[in-house]
Write an enzyme that holds these catalytic residues in place. Sequence first.
Site, mmCIF file in Angstrom:
data_model
loop_
_atom_site.group_PDB
_atom_site.id
_atom_site.type_symbol
_atom_site.label_atom_id
_atom_site.label_comp_id
_atom_site.label_asym_id
_atom_site.label_seq_id
_atom_site.Cartn_x
_atom_site.Cartn_y
_atom_site.Cartn_z
ATOM 1 N N ASN A 44 15.717 -37.536 12.427
ATOM 2 C CA ASN A 44 15.247 -36.547 11.478
ATOM 3 C C ASN A 44 13.720 -36.406 11.523
ATOM 4 O O ASN A 44 12.999 -37.386 11.357
ATOM 5 C CB ASN A 44 15.731 -36.988 10.088
ATOM 6 N N LEU A 45 13.229 -35.181 11.750
ATOM 7 C CA LEU A 45 11.784 -34.951 11.776
ATOM 8 C C LEU A 45 11.242 -34.438 10.445
ATOM 9 O O LEU A 45 10.050 -34.181 10.288
ATOM 10 C CB LEU A 45 11.406 -33.975 12.895
ATOM 11 N N ILE A 46 12.110 -34.276 9.450
ATOM 12 C CA ILE A 46 11.724 -33.611 8.206
ATOM 13 C C ILE A 46 10.712 -34.435 7.423
ATOM 14 O O ILE A 46 9.769 -33.882 6.834
ATOM 15 C CB ILE A 46 12.977 -33.314 7.359
ATOM 16 N N GLY B 275 12.363 -49.481 5.047
ATOM 17 C CA GLY B 275 12.095 -48.647 3.885
ATOM 18 C C GLY B 275 10.668 -48.165 3.763
ATOM 19 O O GLY B 275 10.260 -47.730 2.685
ATOM 20 N N ARG C 30 14.161 -48.341 15.253
ATOM 21 C CA ARG C 30 15.109 -47.892 14.240
ATOM 22 C C ARG C 30 15.950 -49.045 13.698
ATOM 23 O O ARG C 30 16.274 -49.078 12.519
ATOM 24 C CB ARG C 30 16.025 -46.810 14.817
ATOM 25 N N GLU D 252 21.521 -41.732 6.246
ATOM 26 C CA GLU D 252 22.347 -41.020 5.274
ATOM 27 C C GLU D 252 22.006 -41.428 3.843
ATOM 28 O O GLU D 252 22.043 -40.602 2.923
ATOM 29 C CB GLU D 252 23.825 -41.294 5.543
#
Length: 422
Positions: free
Chosen positions: A336-338, A311, A270, A61
Site C-alpha cells: 500500500n502506497l497510501i 507499528g 515487512r 488489513e
Amino acid sequence: MSRWLYSLAWWLALPLVFGRLWWRGRKEPGYRAHWAERLGFPDAAAATRMTLWVHAVSVGETRASEPLVEALLSSYPDARILLTHMTPTGRATGKSLFGHHGERLVQSYLPYDTGFMVGRFLRRFQPCVCILMETEVWPNLVHSCARSGVPVALVNARLSERSLRRGRKMGALMSDAARAIPLVAAQTDADAARIRSLGAPQVEVTGSIKFDVVPPQAALEKGAWLRARFGNRPVFLCASTREGEEALVLDAWLRVADRPRGALLVIVPRHPQRFDEVEKLITARGLSVQRRSRLDAGVGDADVLLGDSMGEMFAYYAACDCAFIGGSLMPLGGQNLIEACALGKPVLVGEHTFNFAQATEEAVAIGAALRVPGADALVAAALRLLEDEGARAAMGAHALAFAGRHRGATLRTVELLRRLLR
C-alpha cells in the site's frame, strides 16, 4: 472441489499446520500462543451485547480496518467489536490501535476453516454480522454464517487477475462462497467486475478505506524524534521490503559512487522474523548498520538504519525524504502506497504492483509516484530526488492531492453495512 473434501483436507493438514506454527514460533513466539482459539475455543468473553465481527488477517488489513472500526464503534455505541486475525503481528497491531477501547473491542484468532470449529466460534460470540477485510473469503466460514443467519460482508475488497485465476481453479467451492456473501464493497471498478464474475450477488464500489486512515499524532511525533536522530542527512526509506529485495537495493546502493553526502538508507522489512537476516545482508556487504531498537542518541555514521520495530510505519514515512514501497521490485504484487502519499512523500515503486494496481497507476499518472524498472533505476531515482528539493516538493504536493481525492470510503461502507444489518 466439494466442501466435504475441502474440510477433510483441513482436518488431515492440522498436524502439519500446527507443526508449522511451532516452527515459525522460533523467531516469532506469538505463533505458539492462543492455539485453542485457532480450534474454535476462544479466550475472549462470550457475547453479552451486540457484537460486530471484523476479520483482519494480518498487519496491513488491521491497519486498514482502523477507520471502519472507529466508525462502527461510533455508529453503534451499545455494540462491541470482535476483531479476529490469523497472525500474531496482526493481533499486536490491533491491540496497539484499539486497546484504548477496553471491553468494547475483543480480539481472537480466527478458527481454522472447518465447519465444526467455525460453528463453535459462532455459538460463542453470536455476532450479528461478519465483516471480512479485503480478500479473506473462507468457504466453511461463509457457509456456517449463512446457516446461522449471520450476514457476511466483504469490505475494502480487492481481487487481482492472479487471485481470480486461483479462485476459478477452486470451482464451485469458491463460486458457492461468493454467491453466499450478500454484500461486497469493492475498492475499484476492476475489483468489482472480477468479484462479480465469481457470482457475488451485490457488489458496490466504495473506494479504499485506507485513504481514510489519518496519521496519528503520536506517530508524527515519533517521526520527528526519528528525524532528529538522523540529523541533516538525506533519508531514503525502503518500506515493507520482502525477501530478495533488500539484496537488490543494497547492491544497487553500493554501485553508486557519488551518493549525496551523508545519504542514509533506511530499510524496514515487512516481516519481523527477517530482521536478523536483513542485518546480516547489510553487514556482509561491508556497510555499517544501526538498528531502530538500539537508536538512542542518534544514527551516527551508520550507512543503513534497520527498522526493526512494529507499528511505526507512519513514523518512518514522516522521517524520510522519499520512499520506496516494497513488494514491487519482484513479482509479489506490491504494498500500500497510501500512507506515504497521505504524508506528502514522493513515492517510488517497481513494476510489480498488481495487488494495488489502480491506486498505483493513478498515483503515477498524477505525479505522486514514479515507477522504476529495477533496483539500479530505483536507487538512481531516489538519489536524484534527495538532491532536488523542488522535485520532492512537487511530488509531495501531488501525493497529498491524490490521497485527499479518494477519501470517504469508510462512510460509504458503513452506510451499506447499516442497510445489511437493518
